[in-house]
Design an enzyme around this catalytic site. Structure first.
Site, PDB file in Angstrom:
ATOM      1  N   THR A 310      37.831  32.606  52.359  1.00  0.00           N
ATOM      2  CA  THR A 310      39.115  32.707  51.651  1.00  0.00           C
ATOM      3  C   THR A 310      39.522  34.172  51.523  1.00  0.00           C
ATOM      4  OG1 THR A 310      38.655  30.687  50.382  1.00  0.00           O
ATOM      5  CG2 THR A 310      40.329  32.172  49.504  1.00  0.00           C
ATOM      6  N   GLN A 362      48.141  26.302  50.284  1.00  0.00           N
ATOM      7  CA  GLN A 362      47.064  26.495  49.314  1.00  0.00           C
ATOM      8  C   GLN A 362      46.606  27.955  49.330  1.00  0.00           C
ATOM      9  OE1 GLN A 362      43.894  23.629  49.539  1.00  0.00           O
ATOM     10  NE2 GLN A 362      42.552  24.765  48.154  1.00  0.00           N
ATOM     11  N   ASP A 363      46.519  28.548  48.132  1.00  0.00           N
ATOM     12  CA  ASP A 363      46.021  29.929  47.975  1.00  0.00           C
ATOM     13  C   ASP A 363      46.927  30.959  48.665  1.00  0.00           C
ATOM     14  OD1 ASP A 363      43.979  28.665  46.700  1.00  0.00           O
ATOM     15  OD2 ASP A 363      42.385  29.362  48.016  1.00  0.00           O
ATOM     16  N   ASP A 384      47.114  25.884  43.827  1.00  0.00           N
ATOM     17  CA  ASP A 384      46.576  27.177  43.366  1.00  0.00           C
ATOM     18  C   ASP A 384      47.240  28.348  44.089  1.00  0.00           C
ATOM     19  OD1 ASP A 384      44.818  25.428  42.077  1.00  0.00           O
ATOM     20  OD2 ASP A 384      43.245  25.712  43.569  1.00  0.00           O
ATOM     21  N   ARG A 452      45.539  25.603  36.496  1.00  0.00           N
ATOM     22  CA  ARG A 452      44.269  24.969  36.175  1.00  0.00           C
ATOM     23  C   ARG A 452      43.176  26.027  36.154  1.00  0.00           C
ATOM     24  NH1 ARG A 452      41.845  21.683  41.319  1.00  0.00           N
ATOM     25  NH2 ARG A 452      42.354  23.147  42.998  1.00  0.00           N
ATOM     26  N   TRP A 454      40.272  27.861  37.212  1.00  0.00           N
ATOM     27  CA  TRP A 454      39.331  28.067  38.305  1.00  0.00           C
ATOM     28  C   TRP A 454      37.965  28.500  37.776  1.00  0.00           C
ATOM     29  CZ3 TRP A 454      39.569  32.833  42.031  1.00  0.00           C
ATOM     30  CH2 TRP A 454      38.638  32.676  43.054  1.00  0.00           C
TER      31      TRP A 454
END
Length: 546
Positions: A310, A362-363, A384, A452, A454
């Site tokens: 990531t 995502q991300d 996220d 949320r 993490w």
């Protein structure tokens, strides 16, 4: 090189404002404090007492425990770096594991730099200014984050090393860095800033919208009157500039410049730049100016599904401090089915993005660490899509939830604070939260949430922002059962719009409807001390609440 460039942005003069006064924290004599009392401020009091047992008698100098623990952390960081070098030299066979170890090596190098800086600051005989105190806390928070990122990457790569030879030293390092953070935070005490009125706003001189070519050519010659410029170059796809790639221009930029030497400005002409760009830690005071959102585009498609970590999936990554980007679109086009795929990773202290667009799923935007500011930016994503553990402020931005894959829930933020002593979090101030047209056509396709947790001490606030009807009435989403619900801090203050009704919000112990005093803690003035460094960027900002 002359400052006349074949294209530019509108500039206007900075308002002349009275600089804030600077308060100092002097290491005045104080009664001796026992290790057991000092260690109560840490997550690992038993380890802390063991470390401090080497100090024979309780010191009267308030920084002794912190300095000593930082020295021990520096020793541990050197050991970790040596271990990582050893395993990298022996060539891991799997790409994902090799990438995770490489990330760890880079992060360990940063920790060595940060610890050396902290040690020098705490050893100074002079008083500590507010700015130095904030820098020390910020660097210690980033050290803890860097270690966690390394651990997360190795875990995701399923590295056998993490359950073998690296387990003990990595656990030791994680706990030791946390002890140093707690001790130094305790010794520095709470910062009480004094200075100008918090209601005062600052406005910079950039207009993000291109005007006619003739006016732009005339006005660019005045850039040196608005900001301090060391030099400038131009990137153009058609070969009419100094470079045809952004990476080459960044490589050409001078190394390790100081703020007083001015910005190295890279103008990037209209076009789609398919390249992966890293602004390394030695490329400081760099300003990247594009031709506008959707005109100057930097794009890539790395993802975790294609065996990138990531951390290293980012199309654009910036580490060098005091970085500024203006009028650029950053994309990761891997798509929702490839899961984690970062458009921008930012672990640059005192960094600023103005009138930029971040597009992914995502991300999308990895606000990794240190102090960051985003103004009038557009951020697009699904899961996220703003995540990380920086002290980051988003002001006057648009947060756009996109249509995800079937069955996915949308979470705008996933903040990753792992230690209550970290000065980190995500502050969303005077922004707009909406659905993109494809999602807005069918909001029943996916449920959307403000964020949320993490990590266990996740911290995110929404203040004075418009929240549209895409947000579920409960507002926030669990990550893993009840984990973190009593230790996180999620706050809302004076938001409006159909999704801002708080009557049905979660009843978690960590959720709060903030008052103005609590909200002030997450402003530019208090959360990042942005009023001390943003004026040099000439990017507009609001210091306090609206």
């Amino acid at each position: 090189m002359p400052l006349s460039i074949p294209f530019l942005l509108f500039l206007s003069l900075l308002s002349l404002l009275t600089p804030p006064s600077v308060s100092v924290i002097s290491p005045s004599p104080s009664p001796p404090v026992s290790p057991s009392i000092a260690c109560k401020s840490t997550l690992y009091p038993k380890l802390c007492r063991s470390i401090l047992s080497a100090i024979r008698s309780p010191p009267s100098d308030p920084y002794t425990y912190g300095r000593f623990s930082v020295k021990q952390s520096l020793k541990q960081a050197r050991k970790s770096t040596s271990l990582l070098e050893h395993f990298l030299a022996h060539g891991p066979t799997r790409h994902m594991e090799a990438g995770a170890l490489s990330d760890c090596r880079q992060l360990s190098d940063l920790n060595l730099d940060f610890l050396a800086t902290i040690s020098a600051e705490l050893s100074s005989t002079g008083p500590l200014t507010d700015e130095v105190v904030d820098r020390v806390r910020t660097l210690l928070s980033a050290i803890v984050t860097n270690q966690q990122t390394c651990f997360d990457g190795l875990e995701a790569s399923r590295s056998s090393l993490l359950k073998g030879v690296l387990q003990a030293p990595f656990s030791n390092a994680t706990e030791l860095y946390s002890v140093s953070l707690g001790l130094v935070n305790h010794e520095l005490g709470s910062r009480k800033r004094k200075g100008r009125s918090l209601e005062e706003n600052r406005s910079g001189g950039f207009s993000p919208f291109a005007d006619s070519g003739r006016e732009r050519r005339n006005l660019i010659e005045g850039v040196g009157n608005k900001i301090l410029v060391r030099d400038s170059v131009m990137v153009a796809k058609d070969g009419s500039g100094n470079f045809t790639s952004i990476g080459d221009a960044v490589a050409f930029a001078p190394n390790n410049t100081i703020a007083e030497q001015g910005y190295f400005v890279i103008f990037v002409g209209e076009g789609v730049y398919e390249e992966y760009v890293l602004v390394a830690k030695n490329k400081k005071n760099l300003m990247l100016i594009g031709d506008g959102i959707n005109k100057t585009v930097i794009t890539g498609n790395r993802s975790v599904n294609d065996n990138w970590t990531t951390y290293n999936s980012a199309t654009f990554a910036v580490v060098g401090e005091r970085f500024v980007a203006i009028n650029i679109t950053f994309k990761n086009t891997a798509g929702p089915e490839k899961h984690q795929a970062v458009a921008v990773r930012n672990n640059a202290d005192l960094s600023t993005f103005y009138h930029c667009s971040f597009e992914g799923y995502q991300d999308t935007l990895y606000v990794h660490s240190l102090r960051q500011f985003y103004r009038e930016c557009d951020i697009y994503g699904t899961v996220d899509f703003i995540f990380g553990n920086a002290a980051s402020i988003f002001q006057n931005c648009n947060l756009f939830a996109r249509k995800p894959m079937p069955g996915q829930k949308i979470a705008i933020t996933a903040q990753g604070r792992t230690d209550p002593n970290q000065n980190t979090g995500i502050s969303i101030h005077n922004c707009t939260v909406r659905a993109t047209p494809d999602l807005a056509e069918d909001l029943s396709f996916s449920r959307s949430y403000l964020g949320r947790p993490w990590k266990e001490y996740s911290r995110t606030v929404y203040m004075q922002s418009f929240i549209d009807n895409l947000i579920d009435p409960v507002g926030w989403l669990e990550w893993n059962g009840t984990v973190g619900l009593s230790t996180l801090y999620y706050g809302e203050f004076e938001n409006y719009g159909p999704g801002a009704n708080t009557s049905g919000r979660v009843q978690w112990p960590g959720y709060s409807l903030m008052n103005s005093s609590q909200a002030m803690n997450f402003t530019v003035y208090n959360f990042t001390m942005g009023d001390t460094w943003l004026p040099s960027t000439i990017i507009p900002f609001s210091s306090g609440l609206l």
